[in-house]
Design an enzyme around this catalytic site. Structure first.
Site, PDB file in Angstrom:
ATOM      1  N   CYS A  10     -16.595 -25.531 -17.255  1.00 37.07           N
ATOM      2  CA  CYS A  10     -17.191 -25.003 -18.486  1.00 37.07           C
ATOM      3  C   CYS A  10     -16.283 -23.894 -19.002  1.00 37.07           C
ATOM      4  CB  CYS A  10     -18.633 -24.546 -18.281  1.00 37.07           C
ATOM      5  SG  CYS A  10     -18.838 -23.145 -17.160  1.00 37.07           S
ATOM      6  N   ASN A  13     -17.174 -20.433 -16.361  1.00 38.41           N
ATOM      7  CA  ASN A  13     -17.413 -20.674 -14.924  1.00 38.41           C
ATOM      8  C   ASN A  13     -18.366 -19.642 -14.320  1.00 38.41           C
ATOM      9  OD1 ASN A  13     -15.395 -20.955 -11.862  1.00 38.41           O
ATOM     10  ND2 ASN A  13     -17.176 -22.109 -12.450  1.00 38.41           N
ATOM     11  N   CYS A  15     -21.929 -19.654 -15.881  1.00 43.98           N
ATOM     12  CA  CYS A  15     -23.287 -20.125 -16.202  1.00 43.98           C
ATOM     13  C   CYS A  15     -23.510 -21.591 -15.836  1.00 43.98           C
ATOM     14  CB  CYS A  15     -23.597 -19.926 -17.688  1.00 43.98           C
ATOM     15  SG  CYS A  15     -23.587 -18.202 -18.203  1.00 43.98           S
ATOM     16  N   ARG A  16     -22.858 -22.504 -16.573  1.00 42.49           N
ATOM     17  CA  ARG A  16     -23.165 -23.930 -16.420  1.00 42.49           C
ATOM     18  C   ARG A  16     -22.461 -24.582 -15.227  1.00 42.49           C
ATOM     19  NH1 ARG A  16     -21.356 -25.311 -22.370  1.00 42.49           N
ATOM     20  NH2 ARG A  16     -19.990 -23.578 -21.787  1.00 42.49           N
ATOM     21  N   SER A  17     -21.128 -24.431 -15.124  1.00 38.68           N
ATOM     22  CA  SER A  17     -20.430 -25.169 -14.058  1.00 38.68           C
ATOM     23  C   SER A  17     -20.788 -24.692 -12.647  1.00 38.68           C
ATOM     24  CB  SER A  17     -18.914 -25.212 -14.288  1.00 38.68           C
ATOM     25  OG  SER A  17     -18.349 -23.935 -14.344  1.00 38.68           O
ATOM     26  N   ASP A 118     -24.189 -24.071 -24.174  1.00 38.99           N
ATOM     27  CA  ASP A 118     -23.844 -22.786 -23.559  1.00 38.99           C
ATOM     28  C   ASP A 118     -25.060 -21.850 -23.622  1.00 38.99           C
ATOM     29  OD1 ASP A 118     -22.845 -20.362 -22.882  1.00 38.99           O
ATOM     30  OD2 ASP A 118     -21.164 -20.402 -24.300  1.00 38.99           O
TER      31      ASP A 118
HETATM   32  P1  4NP Z   1     -20.364 -20.824 -19.209  1.00 36.23           P
HETATM   33  O1  4NP Z   1     -21.007 -19.740 -20.174  1.00 36.23           O
HETATM   34  O2  4NP Z   1     -19.196 -21.427 -19.963  1.00 36.23           O
HETATM   35  O3  4NP Z   1     -21.475 -21.816 -19.005  1.00 36.23           O
HETATM   36  O4  4NP Z   1     -19.967 -20.105 -17.960  1.00 36.23           O
HETATM   37  C1  4NP Z   1     -20.308 -18.703 -20.777  1.00 36.23           C
HETATM   38  C2  4NP Z   1     -20.030 -17.577 -20.043  1.00 36.23           C
HETATM   39  C3  4NP Z   1     -19.370 -16.507 -20.646  1.00 36.23           C
HETATM   40  C4  4NP Z   1     -18.987 -16.593 -21.966  1.00 36.23           C
HETATM   41  C5  4NP Z   1     -19.272 -17.726 -22.688  1.00 36.23           C
HETATM   42  C6  4NP Z   1     -19.924 -18.789 -22.083  1.00 36.23           C
HETATM   43  N1  4NP Z   1     -18.331 -15.501 -22.584  1.00 36.23           N
HETATM   44  O5  4NP Z   1     -18.092 -15.578 -23.789  1.00 36.23           O
HETATM   45  O6  4NP Z   1     -18.044 -14.509 -21.901  1.00 36.23           O
END
Ligand code: 4NP
Length: 150
Positions: A10, A13, A15-17, A118
């Site tokens: 993702c 790395n 939240c989702r993955s 997201d």
């Molecule tokens: P992820 O979520 O891609 O599912 O880990 C996010 C985590 C952090 C950010 C964006 C999405 N960020 O902009 O910091």
């Protein structure tokens, strides 16, 4: 028997993955499968998953608190047999690394045609929804892998 190596990807790395890694790993025997996760952006390198991802995983009996974010590296196209991305932006980010045709064949959206949204800027309900989406997708993936007798 050879190990099958699966990577979840993702943006951050955190939240989702990490959820996808923890949930799929929970459904597969670790003797024949490894599951890892990585980010297409490096901002959260070394960080543990977001506390909201840790909490929703814990609610369903899955511990992901030990995980640490790392960036996707081009050599991951070689190291992994299957690479699942959460959304089209992740997909395009990997494509931009110019994988070979054989490497690119390993990459797919986790949900097939749909994206795992997201949840970072939303509330905890987004994390619950993401958990449920990943749970359904990883059931399908795990069943298929286990059917193939890996
Ligand atoms: P992820 O979520 O891609 O599912 O880990 C996010 C985590 C952090 C950010 C964006 C999405 N960020 O902009 O910091």
């Amino acid at each position: 028997m050879e190990t099958v190596n699966i990577l979840m990807v993702c943006l951050g790395n955190i939240c989702r993955s990490p959820l996808a890694e923890g949930i799929l790993a929970h459904k597969l025997p670790s003797t024949t499968f490894t599951v890892d996760s990585a980010a297409t952006a490096a901002y959260h390198t070394g960080n543990h998953p977001d506390s909201r991802s840790i909490a929703v995983a814990a609610k369903y009996g899955i511990a992901i608190n030990h995980q640490k974010a790392r960036p996707f590296q081009k050599k991951d196209f070689q190291r992994f047999d299957r690479i699942y991305v959460m959304d089209r932006s992740n997909y395009n980010n990997l494509k931009a690394l110019q994988p070979t045709d054989a490497e690119w064949e390993k990459v797919a959206l986790l949900l097939g045609n749909e994206e795992v949204p997201d949840p970072y800027y939303g509330g905890t309900e987004g994390f619950e929804m993401v958990y449920q989406m990943i749970d359904v997708a990883t059931d399908r993936i795990a069943n298929k892998l286990l059917e193939n007798d890996h």
